[in-house]
Structure formats: structure tokens, C-alpha cells
Design a protein around this motif. Structure first.
Motif, PDB file in Angstrom:
ATOM      1  N   ALA A  61       0.822  -1.214   0.000  1.00  0.00           N
ATOM      2  CA  ALA A  61       0.000   0.000   0.000  1.00  0.00           C
ATOM      3  C   ALA A  61       0.853   1.260   0.000  1.00  0.00           C
ATOM      4  O   ALA A  61       0.520   2.247  -0.667  1.00  0.00           O
ATOM      5  N   ALA A  62       1.944   1.239   0.744  1.00  0.00           N
ATOM      6  CA  ALA A  62       2.802   2.426   0.843  1.00  0.00           C
ATOM      7  C   ALA A  62       4.268   1.994   0.818  1.00  0.00           C
ATOM      8  O   ALA A  62       4.993   2.161   1.810  1.00  0.00           O
ATOM      9  N   ARG A  64       8.287   1.764   0.238  1.00  0.00           N
ATOM     10  CA  ARG A  64       9.409   2.696   0.255  1.00  0.00           C
ATOM     11  C   ARG A  64      10.525   2.092  -0.589  1.00  0.00           C
ATOM     12  O   ARG A  64      10.951   0.961  -0.346  1.00  0.00           O
ATOM     13  N   GLY A  84       2.038   2.429  -6.712  1.00  0.00           N
ATOM     14  CA  GLY A  84       0.821   3.202  -6.570  1.00  0.00           C
ATOM     15  C   GLY A  84       1.045   4.579  -5.964  1.00  0.00           C
ATOM     16  O   GLY A  84       2.185   4.980  -5.684  1.00  0.00           O
ATOM     17  N   PRO A  85      -0.049   5.307  -5.723  1.00  0.00           N
ATOM     18  CA  PRO A  85       0.065   6.693  -5.249  1.00  0.00           C
ATOM     19  C   PRO A  85       0.618   6.830  -3.843  1.00  0.00           C
ATOM     20  O   PRO A  85       1.070   7.906  -3.458  1.00  0.00           O
ATOM     21  N   GLY A  86       0.612   5.754  -3.050  1.00  0.00           N
ATOM     22  CA  GLY A  86       1.117   5.836  -1.686  1.00  0.00           C
ATOM     23  C   GLY A  86       2.601   5.577  -1.559  1.00  0.00           C
ATOM     24  O   GLY A  86       3.148   5.607  -0.449  1.00  0.00           O
ATOM     25  N   ALA A  87       3.274   5.360  -2.660  1.00  0.00           N
ATOM     26  CA  ALA A  87       4.695   5.025  -2.621  1.00  0.00           C
ATOM     27  C   ALA A  87       5.551   6.236  -2.282  1.00  0.00           C
ATOM     28  O   ALA A  87       5.170   7.386  -2.512  1.00  0.00           O
ATOM     29  N   ALA A  88       6.737   5.964  -1.739  1.00  0.00           N
ATOM     30  CA  ALA A  88       7.745   6.997  -1.482  1.00  0.00           C
ATOM     31  C   ALA A  88       9.053   6.504  -2.091  1.00  0.00           C
ATOM     32  O   ALA A  88       9.576   5.463  -1.693  1.00  0.00           O
ATOM     33  N   ARG A 118       5.688  11.621  -5.483  1.00  0.00           N
ATOM     34  CA  ARG A 118       6.198  10.455  -4.743  1.00  0.00           C
ATOM     35  C   ARG A 118       7.719  10.452  -4.655  1.00  0.00           C
ATOM     36  O   ARG A 118       8.297   9.646  -3.919  1.00  0.00           O
TER      37      ARG A 118
END
Length: 229
Positions: A61-62, A64, A84-88, A118
């Protein structure tokens, strides 16, 4: 034939020599002395680096992700497509001019990837970020670490890069990953000793040999080293 034009030069920190950005029409190449480090027409294997390295992170979901080396941005652009959009995504680039080129003469090649929300750019040594994550504390660990900072695990552009590929450096990379995370390393040539060091560090290792360009281009090497869950 259209001649090559010198666009800019940059010094690699730590005594790594001088980089030259060259252009011929719409094609770019970055040279280090007599060695062509990267070109705008041959990024296929760097895209494979991203796909193999981020295979596990793509479902998070997120996630890194840490990318060592900006270059022409092939690895970064492919990583952004996968996540996805939650990536860093942090990109560590040691040579500030390479970042400046990405926003200047190479802007069309990078296609706005540096402006993706991101993405964070760290102008400095990727090894420092790996060691920080390995030490724990406030520094979060990564789902994937993608290294394309040299032509292989031999510190070609900068002697300090050797530390990334030693037993101690690989132990830090292992500790910097979350369980199930992946370390992926790009190289121009095979190195069986490096494969062995990865295994001794506790990684499960696969080795891919993607082509640099098209179906007949030279083959490069991508190590995919997974930390067990």
C-alpha cells in the motif's frame, strides 16, 4: 552525420574523474573518461532492474524504495509506473550536475519524473542512506533498494562505491530492507564473486541478463537479492 556536441562537464566527488554530457540530435550520452556510462537510447536493462527489484513492493500500500543513481532516469520512470500513489521513492545521486542535467538539457528524457510527488531527490551518497536505515531508529527501512551507481560491483566511477559491494556493505543493505524486501544491483558484466557475497550476506539470489537495447543489444546483469520474510 550529425557531430557530437559537448553540453556540460561535471566532477565526480571523491576523485572520481570528470563526466561529460554529449548530445547528437536527440540522443545523449554521459561519458566518464573513455567509458560511456549511459545513453538515452539504451535503458532497457535499467527498466528491468526496476521491474525485478520492485516486484514485491508493487503490491504494498505504501512501499518505500531507494534508488542509487539517477542517470538518465530509466530506473526511476519504470519504478513510478509500477508503484501506486502511496509510494515513497528516494533517489540518491552523488553528482549534483546529474540532477541539474535532468531538469535542464535532459528534461525531455526524464519526462517530468523528478516532479512526481512520490519522488524525493537526495544529492549525496546512497551508502549513507542505506547505513542510516540499517541502524534503525527514526530512519525507516525499505521494501526495495535498486543500485545503479557503477558499471558493476567494483567502484568504477568512485572508489568509495566499493563499500556498497563488500561483505560489510551487503550486511548493511540486508538490515536496511524490511523482511521480504529486495536488493537489486545493475552491472555491465557478470561477477560470480559478488553473487557469492550476496548469498553469504543471507540473500536468496537470482541473476538476470537483460539486453541494453532491443533484441540484439549487448547483455547486462541484474542481481535480484531477496531478504527472507
Amino acid at each position: 552525420m550529425v557531430p557530437w556536441e559537448l553540453i556540460d562537464t561535471a566532477t565526480v566527488p571523491g576523485g572520481g574523474g570528470e563526466m561529460r554530457l554529449m548530445r547528437r540530435g536527440h540522443e545523449f550520452i554521459i561519458w566518464l573518461g573513455p567509458i560511456a556510462l549511459m545513453g538515452s537510447r539504451a535503458g532497457q536493462s535499467e527498466e528491468v532492474l526496476a521491474r525485478l527489484g520492485c516486484a514485491g513492493a508493487a503490491g504494498a500500500a505504501a512501499p518505500r524504495v531507494l534508488i542509487g543513481g539517477l542517470g538518465m532516469g530509466f530506473t526511476l520512470r519504470e519504478t513510478l509506473k509500477l508503484l501506486g500513489p502511496g509510494a515513497a521513492v528516494t533517489v540518491a545521486e552523488l553528482v549534483p550536475a546529474v540532477v541539474a542535467w535532468a531538469r535542464g538539457p535532459l528534461a525531455a528524457v526524464h519526462a517530468g519524473s523528478l516532479d512526481d510527488p512520490r519522488v524525493a531527490i537526495h544529492e549525496g551518497d546512497v551508502g549513507a542512506l542505506i547505513r542510516r536505515a540499517a541502524a534503525g531508529g527514526a530512519a525507516p527501512r525499505y521494501d526495495a533498494v535498486l543500485l545503479d551507481v557503477d558499471n558493476g560491483p567494483d567502484g568504477l566511477t568512485r572508489q568509495g562505491n566499493d563499500a556498497l559491494y563488500t561483505a560489510r556493505g551487503l550486511d548493511a543493505a540486508f538490515a536496511a530492507l524490511r523482511p521480504g524486501g529486495t536488493l537489486a544491483v545493475w552491472a555491465s558484466e557478470p561477477d560470480e564473486r559478488f553473487t557469492a557475497r550476496l548469498k553469504r550476506a543471507g540473500f536468496a539470489v537470482d541473476v538476470a541478463t537483460p539486453r541494453a537495447h532491443g533484441k540484439r543489444g549487448i547483455r547486462h546483469v541484474v542481481w535480484v537479492a531477496r531478504r527472507g520474510s
